[in-house]
Design an enzyme around this catalytic site. Sequence first.
Site, PDB file in Angstrom:
ATOM      1  N   HIS A  78       0.846  -1.193   0.000  1.00 36.32           N
ATOM      2  CA  HIS A  78       0.000   0.000   0.000  1.00 36.32           C
ATOM      3  C   HIS A  78       0.877   1.236   0.000  1.00 36.32           C
ATOM      4  O   HIS A  78       1.802   1.355   0.805  1.00 36.32           O
ATOM      5  CB  HIS A  78      -0.945   0.003   1.204  1.00 36.32           C
ATOM      6  CG  HIS A  78      -2.147  -0.863   0.986  1.00 36.32           C
ATOM      7  ND1 HIS A  78      -3.430  -0.393   0.989  1.00 36.32           N
ATOM      8  CD2 HIS A  78      -2.236  -2.186   0.703  1.00 36.32           C
ATOM      9  CE1 HIS A  78      -4.267  -1.392   0.733  1.00 36.32           C
ATOM     10  NE2 HIS A  78      -3.565  -2.484   0.564  1.00 36.32           N
ATOM     11  N   TYR A 207      -8.569   6.285   7.784  1.00 33.31           N
ATOM     12  CA  TYR A 207      -8.611   6.711   9.189  1.00 33.31           C
ATOM     13  C   TYR A 207      -9.565   7.894   9.246  1.00 33.31           C
ATOM     14  O   TYR A 207      -9.293   8.925   8.623  1.00 33.31           O
ATOM     15  CB  TYR A 207      -7.229   7.180   9.651  1.00 33.31           C
ATOM     16  CG  TYR A 207      -6.212   6.097   9.858  1.00 33.31           C
ATOM     17  CD1 TYR A 207      -5.535   5.519   8.789  1.00 33.31           C
ATOM     18  CD2 TYR A 207      -5.883   5.670  11.152  1.00 33.31           C
ATOM     19  CE1 TYR A 207      -4.580   4.537   8.990  1.00 33.31           C
ATOM     20  CE2 TYR A 207      -4.925   4.689  11.361  1.00 33.31           C
ATOM     21  CZ  TYR A 207      -4.287   4.121  10.275  1.00 33.31           C
ATOM     22  OH  TYR A 207      -3.336   3.151  10.483  1.00 33.31           O
ATOM     23  N   PRO A 298      -3.015   1.219  18.988  1.00 42.61           N
ATOM     24  CA  PRO A 298      -2.849   0.695  17.622  1.00 42.61           C
ATOM     25  C   PRO A 298      -3.002   1.723  16.499  1.00 42.61           C
ATOM     26  O   PRO A 298      -2.797   1.384  15.336  1.00 42.61           O
ATOM     27  CB  PRO A 298      -3.956  -0.369  17.527  1.00 42.61           C
ATOM     28  CG  PRO A 298      -4.950   0.020  18.552  1.00 42.61           C
ATOM     29  CD  PRO A 298      -4.223   0.713  19.645  1.00 42.61           C
ATOM     30  N   LYS A 302       1.857   0.189  15.037  1.00 44.17           N
ATOM     31  CA  LYS A 302       3.272   0.018  15.365  1.00 44.17           C
ATOM     32  C   LYS A 302       3.619  -1.172  16.255  1.00 44.17           C
ATOM     33  O   LYS A 302       4.795  -1.534  16.351  1.00 44.17           O
ATOM     34  CB  LYS A 302       3.791   1.301  16.062  1.00 44.17           C
ATOM     35  CG  LYS A 302       3.848   2.510  15.159  1.00 44.17           C
ATOM     36  CD  LYS A 302       4.794   2.279  14.008  1.00 44.17           C
ATOM     37  CE  LYS A 302       4.797   3.397  13.016  1.00 44.17           C
ATOM     38  NZ  LYS A 302       5.260   2.977  11.683  1.00 44.17           N
ATOM     39  N   TYR A 398       5.033   6.499   9.576  1.00 47.94           N
ATOM     40  CA  TYR A 398       4.063   5.416   9.328  1.00 47.94           C
ATOM     41  C   TYR A 398       4.717   4.285   8.540  1.00 47.94           C
ATOM     42  O   TYR A 398       4.521   3.106   8.832  1.00 47.94           O
ATOM     43  CB  TYR A 398       2.848   5.958   8.567  1.00 47.94           C
ATOM     44  CG  TYR A 398       1.665   5.012   8.588  1.00 47.94           C
ATOM     45  CD1 TYR A 398       0.624   5.194   9.496  1.00 47.94           C
ATOM     46  CD2 TYR A 398       1.590   3.931   7.718  1.00 47.94           C
ATOM     47  CE1 TYR A 398      -0.452   4.317   9.536  1.00 47.94           C
ATOM     48  CE2 TYR A 398       0.531   3.048   7.745  1.00 47.94           C
ATOM     49  CZ  TYR A 398      -0.492   3.247   8.660  1.00 47.94           C
ATOM     50  OH  TYR A 398      -1.549   2.371   8.693  1.00 47.94           O
TER      51      TYR A 398
HETATM   52  C1  LIG Z   1      -6.387  -7.563  20.427  1.00 51.79           C
HETATM   53  C2  LIG Z   1      -5.140  -6.902  19.902  1.00 51.79           C
HETATM   54  C3  LIG Z   1      -5.189  -6.205  18.683  1.00 51.79           C
HETATM   55  C4  LIG Z   1      -4.029  -5.595  18.190  1.00 51.79           C
HETATM   56  N1  LIG Z   1      -4.104  -4.909  17.016  1.00 51.79           N
HETATM   57  C5  LIG Z   1      -2.986  -4.311  16.550  1.00 51.79           C
HETATM   58  C6  LIG Z   1      -3.012  -3.578  15.355  1.00 51.79           C
HETATM   59  O1  LIG Z   1      -4.039  -3.453  14.708  1.00 51.79           O
HETATM   60  N2  LIG Z   1      -1.846  -3.001  14.934  1.00 51.79           N
HETATM   61  C7  LIG Z   1      -0.671  -3.148  15.636  1.00 51.79           C
HETATM   62  O2  LIG Z   1       0.376  -2.647  15.217  1.00 51.79           O
HETATM   63  N3  LIG Z   1      -0.627  -3.824  16.759  1.00 51.79           N
HETATM   64  C8  LIG Z   1      -1.747  -4.408  17.231  1.00 51.79           C
HETATM   65  N4  LIG Z   1      -1.690  -5.089  18.374  1.00 51.79           N
HETATM   66  C9  LIG Z   1      -0.401  -5.203  19.015  1.00 51.79           C
HETATM   67  C10 LIG Z   1       0.440  -6.312  18.401  1.00 51.79           C
HETATM   68  O3  LIG Z   1      -0.359  -7.412  18.093  1.00 51.79           O
HETATM   69  C11 LIG Z   1       1.532  -6.649  19.405  1.00 51.79           C
HETATM   70  O4  LIG Z   1       2.313  -5.489  19.575  1.00 51.79           O
HETATM   71  C12 LIG Z   1       2.404  -7.817  18.999  1.00 51.79           C
HETATM   72  O5  LIG Z   1       1.677  -9.024  19.093  1.00 51.79           O
HETATM   73  C13 LIG Z   1       3.637  -7.908  19.905  1.00 51.79           C
HETATM   74  O6  LIG Z   1       4.325  -9.107  19.670  1.00 51.79           O
HETATM   75  P1  LIG Z   1       5.100  -9.818  20.859  1.00 51.79           P
HETATM   76  O7  LIG Z   1       5.738 -11.004  20.259  1.00 51.79           O
HETATM   77  O8  LIG Z   1       5.947  -8.835  21.564  1.00 51.79           O
HETATM   78  O9  LIG Z   1       3.986 -10.226  21.914  1.00 51.79           O
HETATM   79  P2  LIG Z   1       2.751 -11.229  21.776  1.00 51.79           P
HETATM   80  O10 LIG Z   1       2.239 -11.267  20.384  1.00 51.79           O
HETATM   81  O11 LIG Z   1       1.813 -10.875  22.870  1.00 51.79           O
HETATM   82  O12 LIG Z   1       3.390 -12.639  22.064  1.00 51.79           O
HETATM   83  C14 LIG Z   1       3.754 -13.031  23.363  1.00 51.79           C
HETATM   84  C15 LIG Z   1       3.701 -14.536  23.446  1.00 51.79           C
HETATM   85  O13 LIG Z   1       4.129 -14.937  24.744  1.00 51.79           O
HETATM   86  C16 LIG Z   1       3.245 -15.925  25.218  1.00 51.79           C
HETATM   87  N5  LIG Z   1       3.277 -15.903  26.694  1.00 51.79           N
HETATM   88  C17 LIG Z   1       2.645 -15.057  27.533  1.00 51.79           C
HETATM   89  N6  LIG Z   1       2.927 -15.376  28.806  1.00 51.79           N
HETATM   90  C18 LIG Z   1       3.751 -16.430  28.766  1.00 51.79           C
HETATM   91  C19 LIG Z   1       4.381 -17.220  29.748  1.00 51.79           C
HETATM   92  N7  LIG Z   1       4.191 -16.998  31.054  1.00 51.79           N
HETATM   93  N8  LIG Z   1       5.167 -18.239  29.362  1.00 51.79           N
HETATM   94  C20 LIG Z   1       5.374 -18.514  28.054  1.00 51.79           C
HETATM   95  N9  LIG Z   1       4.790 -17.785  27.062  1.00 51.79           N
HETATM   96  C21 LIG Z   1       3.997 -16.773  27.420  1.00 51.79           C
HETATM   97  C22 LIG Z   1       1.899 -15.569  24.639  1.00 51.79           C
HETATM   98  O14 LIG Z   1       1.018 -16.694  24.583  1.00 51.79           O
HETATM   99  C23 LIG Z   1       2.294 -15.072  23.248  1.00 51.79           C
HETATM  100  O15 LIG Z   1       2.333 -16.113  22.302  1.00 51.79           O
HETATM  101  C24 LIG Z   1      -2.827  -5.692  18.901  1.00 51.79           C
HETATM  102  C25 LIG Z   1      -2.787  -6.366  20.122  1.00 51.79           C
HETATM  103  C26 LIG Z   1      -3.940  -6.959  20.625  1.00 51.79           C
HETATM  104  C27 LIG Z   1      -3.874  -7.667  21.963  1.00 51.79           C
END
Ligand SMILES: Cc1cc2nc3c(=O)[nH]c(=O)nc-3n(C[C@H](O)[C@H](O)[C@H](O)COP(=O)(O)OP(=O)(O)OC[C@H]3O[C@@H](n4cnc5c(N)ncnc54)[C@H](O)[C@@H]3O)c2cc1C
Length: 410
Positions: A78, A207, A298, A302, A398
């Site tokens: 995009h 947006y 969100p 980012k 962005y």
């Molecule tokens: C509902 C929702 C919608 C979102 N929408 C957007 C969006 O539109 N745009 C955007 O940019 N960002 C969005 N985000 C944010 C984005 O998804 C996150 O920033 C991203 O997932 C971060 O990745 P991560 O690997 O750091 O954490 P996570 O994806 O949270 O991964 C962490 C992992 O650790 C695991 N875990 C947790 N506790 C433990 C434990 N005690 N032991 C072992 N494993 C564990 C979890 O099961 C998970 O698999 C959204 C977040 C949510 C919750």
Amino acid sequence: MTARTSISTRIAIVGGGPAGLLLSHLLRRSGIENVVLELRDREYAIQRVRAGVLENDAAQLLTDVGLGERLHREGERHDGIYLQYAGQRHHVPFRELVGRSVWLYSQQEVVKDLIEAHDEAGTPPRYGVSDIELAGLEGDGPATVRFSHEGEEFELSADFVVGADGAHGVCRPSIPESAKKTYEREYPFGWLGILAHVAPSTDELIYSLHERGFAMHSMRSHTVSRLYLQVDPHDDVANWSDERIWEELDIRLGTEGWTLHHGEIFDKSITPMRSFVSDPMRFGKLFLAGDSAHIVPPTGAKGLNLALADASYLHDVLVAWYRDGDGAGLDEYSPRSLERVWKIQHFSTWMTRMLHRFSESAETDQPGAGEFDYQVQLGQLRQLCTSDHGMAQLAEVYTGLPFLTYPSEH
Ligand SMILES: Cc1cc2nc3c(=O)[nH]c(=O)nc-3n(C[C@H](O)[C@H](O)[C@H](O)COP(=O)(O)OP(=O)(O)OC[C@H]3O[C@@H](n4cnc5c(N)ncnc54)[C@H](O)[C@@H]3O)c2cc1C
């Protein structure tokens, strides 16, 4: 007491989300042994609906490390977004302004590609682990991660532990309160997000600031649309029938001569919005990456990108340590990452404040202040959308600030 089985690795990664899985993939390619411990099962990890926008450098990185095949086939490049206010829609042409684009490819698909790469390499994460406890994070000797898995107790020794376990994991709480400072802000609204079986009604993300609140039109594929509405963070999704959702989207996204296609809604959820940073992102042999260290609202798209950026930079500093015994990168990881995180916090806060209605009581008790703020927001959007400099500033962040690398190129 049951005997623990002792195992060892170089890097113990807690959490198999995007940050943990990408770091593991990168380390494996660099010949550094690691283990990923994930709380949930494989199906849950693949099905979890979340982010959908990949920055320019994030897409490039995934491509460079052999994860770009489906992204380029099924994802969509995009070259801009639409900003809408007072019923008018304006295009912000990223490519013309900064020569870069974003990719629409959902987090679920990124995670699926990473899991498949792990399966192919014969190093799948350990799914369904529980009772994780960290020890030995300071001082000499290895760090240890104790956990239960399939009815057995384990003690994993590692040179370093990476906390990639998201906002509610166990790693950040393992850092003593006296050794960290947290910064937090909750917003007086959340996003009601839906997925619908309907072709997108737009060629770019929209947006929209409307007097009834923010709305957004995004997409997941040629047949699936993703849409959001600003709602009360404590609202119950049960209060939102499909009819009510489409009606509200029609109002908030409406412009003359444009029609929003409706379709079957197959996923609905309300996510509260908050900003959070934990400083530092390192404590002894523990490094935090992704949501375990920082959360952004969100609006700037980012969260996923920050998680991937952390993983990429952490990989570089760990490689420098193992290859050259260079510990400077390990020391730089937290301060340099946090500098970048705060720039992204600024962008996400700026986008959020510009595009949402703040209720009068949320920020001030002064009657009429909310209406005043709304008019200021309209002024801000009018200024932004009629200035190439203003739009370029939005486009620059962005589409993504450069990922950090080590050794630094600067
Ligand atoms: C509902 C929702 C919608 C979102 N929408 C957007 C969006 O539109 N745009 C955007 O940019 N960002 C969005 N985000 C944010 C984005 O998804 C996150 O920033 C991203 O997932 C971060 O990745 P991560 O690997 O750091 O954490 P996570 O994806 O949270 O991964 C962490 C992992 O650790 C695991 N875990 C947790 N506790 C433990 C434990 N005690 N032991 C072992 N494993 C564990 C979890 O099961 C998970 O698999 C959204 C977040 C949510 C919750």
